[in-house]
Design a protein around this motif. Structure first.
Motif, PDB file in Angstrom:
ATOM      1  N   ARG A  18       0.798  -1.294  -0.133  1.00 25.80           N
ATOM      2  CA  ARG A  18      -0.089   0.065   0.084  1.00 25.80           C
ATOM      3  C   ARG A  18       1.127   1.288  -0.020  1.00 25.80           C
ATOM      4  NH1 ARG A  18      -2.321  -3.830   3.032  1.00 25.80           N
ATOM      5  NH2 ARG A  18      -4.527  -4.467   2.822  1.00 25.80           N
ATOM      6  N   HIS A  19       1.793   1.347  -0.522  1.00 18.86           N
ATOM      7  CA  HIS A  19       2.808   2.410  -0.597  1.00 18.86           C
ATOM      8  C   HIS A  19       3.122   3.026  -1.879  1.00 18.86           C
ATOM      9  CE1 HIS A  19       5.415  -1.001  -2.154  1.00 18.86           C
ATOM     10  NE2 HIS A  19       6.442  -0.241  -2.335  1.00 18.86           N
ATOM     11  N   LEU A  20       2.140   2.842  -2.966  1.00 12.18           N
ATOM     12  CA  LEU A  20       2.214   3.333  -4.233  1.00 12.18           C
ATOM     13  C   LEU A  20       2.620   4.797  -4.367  1.00 12.18           C
ATOM     14  CD1 LEU A  20       2.671   2.355  -7.236  1.00 12.18           C
ATOM     15  CD2 LEU A  20       0.445   2.891  -7.585  1.00 12.18           C
ATOM     16  N   GLU A  21       1.591   5.782  -3.247  1.00 14.47           N
ATOM     17  CA  GLU A  21       1.523   7.000  -3.442  1.00 14.47           C
ATOM     18  C   GLU A  21       2.910   7.547  -2.776  1.00 14.47           C
ATOM     19  OE1 GLU A  21      -0.915  10.852  -1.638  1.00 14.47           O
ATOM     20  OE2 GLU A  21      -2.118   8.677  -2.416  1.00 14.47           O
ATOM     21  N   ALA A  22       3.525   6.744  -1.818  1.00 12.44           N
ATOM     22  CA  ALA A  22       4.516   7.179  -1.360  1.00 12.44           C
ATOM     23  C   ALA A  22       5.919   7.193  -2.334  1.00 12.44           C
ATOM     24  CB  ALA A  22       5.007   6.242   0.155  1.00 12.44           C
ATOM     25  N   VAL A  23       5.877   6.040  -3.048  1.00  8.11           N
ATOM     26  CA  VAL A  23       6.663   5.891  -4.133  1.00  8.11           C
ATOM     27  C   VAL A  23       6.822   7.057  -5.136  1.00  8.11           C
ATOM     28  CG1 VAL A  23       7.356   4.621  -6.115  1.00  8.11           C
ATOM     29  CG2 VAL A  23       6.798   3.420  -4.115  1.00  8.11           C
ATOM     30  N   MET A  24       5.397   7.699  -5.557  1.00 13.21           N
ATOM     31  CA  MET A  24       5.209   8.656  -6.406  1.00 13.21           C
ATOM     32  C   MET A  24       5.676   9.897  -5.697  1.00 13.21           C
ATOM     33  SD  MET A  24       2.933  11.536  -6.758  1.00 13.21           S
ATOM     34  CE  MET A  24       1.684  11.144  -6.000  1.00 13.21           C
ATOM     35  N   GLU A  57       9.731  16.189 -21.048  1.00  8.08           N
ATOM     36  CA  GLU A  57       8.744  15.557 -21.827  1.00  8.08           C
ATOM     37  C   GLU A  57       8.693  13.907 -21.528  1.00  8.08           C
ATOM     38  OE1 GLU A  57       6.699  17.034 -24.410  1.00  8.08           O
ATOM     39  OE2 GLU A  57       7.605  18.722 -23.114  1.00  8.08           O
ATOM     40  N   VAL A  58       8.905  13.476 -20.237  1.00  7.43           N
ATOM     41  CA  VAL A  58       8.935  12.136 -19.745  1.00  7.43           C
ATOM     42  C   VAL A  58       7.375  11.888 -19.121  1.00  7.43           C
ATOM     43  CG1 VAL A  58       9.671  10.573 -18.294  1.00  7.43           C
ATOM     44  CG2 VAL A  58      11.267  12.094 -19.252  1.00  7.43           C
ATOM     45  N   MET A  59       6.854  10.835 -19.492  1.00 12.90           N
ATOM     46  CA  MET A  59       5.560  10.441 -19.247  1.00 12.90           C
ATOM     47  C   MET A  59       5.764   9.242 -18.280  1.00 12.90           C
ATOM     48  SD  MET A  59       2.141  10.920 -19.220  1.00 12.90           S
ATOM     49  CE  MET A  59       1.591  11.621 -20.565  1.00 12.90           C
ATOM     50  N   VAL A  60       5.363   9.162 -16.880  1.00 11.81           N
ATOM     51  CA  VAL A  60       5.493   8.080 -16.183  1.00 11.81           C
ATOM     52  C   VAL A  60       3.999   7.757 -15.744  1.00 11.81           C
ATOM     53  CG1 VAL A  60       6.316   7.403 -13.641  1.00 11.81           C
ATOM     54  CG2 VAL A  60       7.645   9.097 -15.200  1.00 11.81           C
ATOM     55  N   THR A  61       3.816   6.337 -15.469  1.00 11.27           N
ATOM     56  CA  THR A  61       2.588   5.840 -14.971  1.00 11.27           C
ATOM     57  C   THR A  61       3.002   4.601 -13.940  1.00 11.27           C
ATOM     58  OG1 THR A  61       2.326   4.116 -16.781  1.00 11.27           O
ATOM     59  CG2 THR A  61       1.129   6.150 -17.077  1.00 11.27           C
ATOM     60  N   LEU A  62       2.304   4.737 -12.826  1.00 11.33           N
ATOM     61  CA  LEU A  62       2.650   3.847 -11.730  1.00 11.33           C
ATOM     62  C   LEU A  62       1.148   3.133 -11.423  1.00 11.33           C
ATOM     63  CD1 LEU A  62       4.410   6.011  -9.244  1.00 11.33           C
ATOM     64  CD2 LEU A  62       5.466   4.470 -10.842  1.00 11.33           C
ATOM     65  N   GLU A  63       1.002   1.616 -11.350  1.00 13.14           N
ATOM     66  CA  GLU A  63      -0.117   0.934 -11.282  1.00 13.14           C
ATOM     67  C   GLU A  63       0.125  -0.155  -9.980  1.00 13.14           C
ATOM     68  OE1 GLU A  63      -3.537  -1.094 -13.679  1.00 13.14           O
ATOM     69  OE2 GLU A  63      -1.846  -0.469 -15.012  1.00 13.14           O
TER      70      GLU A  63
END
Length: 373
Positions: A18-24, A57-63
């Protein structure tokens, strides 16, 4: 050449995380402090999905996916011999994971899918972000995110898709510290080739991932040398090609370190009906393992384009000039990366006369390492 538009990694965990937001948030903070260029959060589903845009111009997605990844994605890398060497229990790790994080890094706002890529090819559209530097930047960003995603909860497995390799989480943390191209970015598919006359097992290497940095993959035919020794030479070949002022060593030339401890010949193999074009590295000398091929030319005499002895030069003036021009151009390339260019020739037999129009008996070396003083 066209460098991969998208870099992706998948981190597999044995338990829910449950730490995805912390990673972002950690990523944005580190990148802003390091580069001075921030990221905008353009889409968010808290704890599950984040899309960021910025940083040149870098696009990042985390899922985050609270379920195992699809097993068929790992079928090829888990069967690779190198995976069994790195992590014998990799199949068990894949079976027991229960959740995963997907990280994607691409250039520009337009995503990459087979349908979109096909449409762009049809209209002749060339994507931005197609330089080596921009490709390296995408690798750097994906690597940072993949390491941050393990800060709180170590991953059981990391799938680095650019080279289609599987690593234990702790091994990824160690191997990801190396600058590209490194073992993270070049998958050595190992294949057997029987035994040498002396009874040594022969192993060959065909890469996947090297072609993302240069225009071809690399091959070493089955050799009695340890695969790891040949693999390190593959990485050295790539470093010569991708360093500042780097270049691909020309067809037929040899290269090695300045101490003369090893030597490999480079061959540019054209595409055939059965295979794509490749760069082949042929081992000629590896002193550490007592290996010397019959075709190796000893360093009995060495010289360059400024000190070529008459007995190895063609008789015709135009042929001599053409050969010296070629050597001068190659010397400029080698010196451009801090290396040295030299030609090797065997000492002539007493009374022997070389052919009048063919500079036989010499080997051309490119040397990587410190610049000769």
């Amino acid at each position: 050449m066209s460098f991969p538009h998208e870099i992706q990694s998948a981190l597999l965990f044995d338990t829910p995380v449950r730490h995805l937001e912390a990673v972002m948030r950690s990523f944005v903070q580190i990148e802003t402090a390091r580069t001075g260029v921030g990221y905008n959060l353009v889409e968010a589903k808290p704890g599950v999905f984040y899309r960021l845009f910025g940083g040149g111009e870098v696009m990042v997605t985390l899922e985050y996916v609270a379920a195992p990844a699809k097993a068929e994605v790992f079928r090829q890398p888990v069967e690779s011999a190198i995976t069994r060497i790195y992590c014998p229990d990799m199949p068990d790790r894949l079976r027991r994971h229960s959740s995963h994080i997907l990280i994607n890094v691409s250039h520009g706002a337009l995503s990459s899918t087979p349908e979109i890529d096909k449409m762009l090819d049809q209209i002749g559209y060339v994507r931005p972000g197609t330089t080596l530097e921009q490709f390296m930047r995408r690798i750097e960003v994906c690597t940072l995110l993949s390491r941050l995603a393990q800060d709180d909860v170590p991953a059981s497995v990391v799938h680095w898709t650019q080279s289609n390799q599987l690593f234990p989480g702790d091994m990824f943390e160690m191997i990801a510290q190396g600058a590209p191209p490194s073992p993270l970015h070049v998958h050595p598919y190992l294949f057997g080739g029987g035994q040498s006359p002396g009874g040594k097992a022969l192993a060959g290497i065909r890469t996947f991932g090297a072609g993302h940095f240069i225009d071809r993959e690399i091959l070493i035919e089955p050799s009695e040398l340890p695969w790891a020794a040949n693999y390190e030479t593959i990485l050295a070949f790539l470093r010569v090609a991708t360093t500042r002022n780097g270049y691909i060593i020309p067809d037929g030339d040899t290269f090695g370190p300045e101490d003369g401890s090893l030597s490999y010949r480079v061959r540019h193999r054209p595409a055939t009906d059965d295979d794509v074009a490749l760069y082949e590295l042929e081992p000629l000398l590896h002193r550490e393992y007592g290996f010397q091929a019959d075709s190796y030319v000893p360093r009995e005499r060495t010289f360059d384009d400024r000190s070529a002895p008459a007995d190895v030069m063609p008789a015709a003036a135009n042929e001599r000039a053409e050969l010296l021009d070629e050597w001068q151009a190659k010397r400029a390339l080698a010196e451009g990366i801090g290396g040295r260019f030299e030609v090797r020739a065997r000492n002539p037999e007493p009374g022997a006369t070389p052919p009048p129009s063919q500079p036989t008996g010499f080997g051309v070396r490119r040397i990587f390492g410190r610049k000769a003083g």
